[in-house]
Write a protein that holds these residues in place. Structure first.
Motif, PDB file in Angstrom:
ATOM      1  N   LYS A   1       0.832  -1.204   0.000  1.00  0.00           N
ATOM      2  CA  LYS A   1       0.000   0.000   0.000  1.00  0.00           C
ATOM      3  C   LYS A   1       0.866   1.253   0.000  1.00  0.00           C
ATOM      4  CE  LYS A   1      -4.373  -0.897   2.329  1.00  0.00           C
ATOM      5  NZ  LYS A   1      -5.069  -0.707   3.599  1.00  0.00           N
TER       6      LYS A   1
ATOM      7  N   MET B   1       2.389   1.798  -3.408  1.00  0.00           N
ATOM      8  CA  MET B   1       1.381   2.272  -4.358  1.00  0.00           C
ATOM      9  C   MET B   1       1.075   3.744  -4.119  1.00  0.00           C
ATOM     10  SD  MET B   1       0.789  -0.125  -6.427  1.00  0.00           S
ATOM     11  CE  MET B   1      -0.658   0.411  -7.264  1.00  0.00           C
ATOM     12  N   LYS B   2       0.997   4.135  -2.842  1.00  0.00           N
ATOM     13  CA  LYS B   2       0.748   5.549  -2.525  1.00  0.00           C
ATOM     14  C   LYS B   2       1.925   6.403  -2.978  1.00  0.00           C
ATOM     15  CE  LYS B   2      -0.628   8.617   1.143  1.00  0.00           C
ATOM     16  NZ  LYS B   2       0.221   9.327   2.041  1.00  0.00           N
TER      17      LYS B   2
ATOM     18  N   LYS C   1       1.696   6.918  -6.625  1.00  0.00           N
ATOM     19  CA  LYS C   1       0.633   7.873  -6.937  1.00  0.00           C
ATOM     20  C   LYS C   1       1.118   9.298  -6.666  1.00  0.00           C
ATOM     21  CE  LYS C   1      -4.209   8.759  -5.843  1.00  0.00           C
ATOM     22  NZ  LYS C   1      -5.323   8.389  -4.970  1.00  0.00           N
ATOM     23  N   ASP C   2       1.838   9.503  -5.552  1.00  0.00           N
ATOM     24  CA  ASP C   2       2.377  10.821  -5.220  1.00  0.00           C
ATOM     25  C   ASP C   2       3.395  11.259  -6.271  1.00  0.00           C
ATOM     26  OD1 ASP C   2       0.798  10.839  -2.980  1.00  0.00           O
ATOM     27  OD2 ASP C   2       2.430  10.346  -1.584  1.00  0.00           O
TER      28      ASP C   2
ATOM     29  N   ASP D   1       3.382  10.437  -9.408  1.00  0.00           N
ATOM     30  CA  ASP D   1       2.626  10.830 -10.595  1.00  0.00           C
ATOM     31  C   ASP D   1       2.083  12.241 -10.450  1.00  0.00           C
ATOM     32  OD1 ASP D   1       3.103   8.437 -11.828  1.00  0.00           O
ATOM     33  OD2 ASP D   1       1.132   7.571 -11.374  1.00  0.00           O
ATOM     34  N   VAL D   2       1.570  12.565  -9.252  1.00  0.00           N
ATOM     35  CA  VAL D   2       1.030  13.902  -9.008  1.00  0.00           C
ATOM     36  C   VAL D   2       2.145  14.936  -9.112  1.00  0.00           C
ATOM     37  CG1 VAL D   2       0.026  15.389  -7.226  1.00  0.00           C
ATOM     38  CG2 VAL D   2      -0.911  13.106  -7.623  1.00  0.00           C
TER      39      VAL D   2
END
Length: 106
Positions: A40, A43-44, A47-48, A50-51
């Motif tokens: 998890k 994955m977070k 995602k961060d 990508d942002v």
């Protein structure tokens, strides 16, 4: 497709108990929990990233485009840029437009 009934769930639990034994089940559960927590977190993190990449793409100038400075020092940066341009113009004027002429104060 039918869901799992109580008999199927009981058989799965019995098979797990037979495979691992009742003494190793708590360790296996902890290990599985840690692995899921790490997954998890990764994955977070992705995602961060990508942002952040999308935010960086918004602030990256396109070729030839000049972005205005942002933040509280914007006025100071603009004044410094104007002063640098004035110094460059003065040096060009001193050189008299001769090709290859440089400032002798360096």
């Amino acid at each position: 497709m039918a869901g799992l009934g109580p008999l199927e769930i009981g058989l799965i639990i019995l098979a797990i108990l037979l495979l691992f034994g009742y003494k190793k089940l708590p360790d296996a559960s902890r290990s599985l929990g840690r692995s899921l927590r790490i997954f998890k977190g990764e994955m977070k993190g992705m995602k961060d990233d990508d942002v952040r990449t999308k935010d960086a793409a918004k602030t990256t100038p396109v070729r030839g485009e000049v972005l205005p400075p942002a933040g509280p020092d914007a006025a100071a940066l603009e004044a410094e840029a104007r002063a640098a341009e004035a110094r460059a113009a003065e040096l060009r004027a001193r050189a008299g437009g001769r090709p290859g002429a440089t400032d002798s104060t360096r």
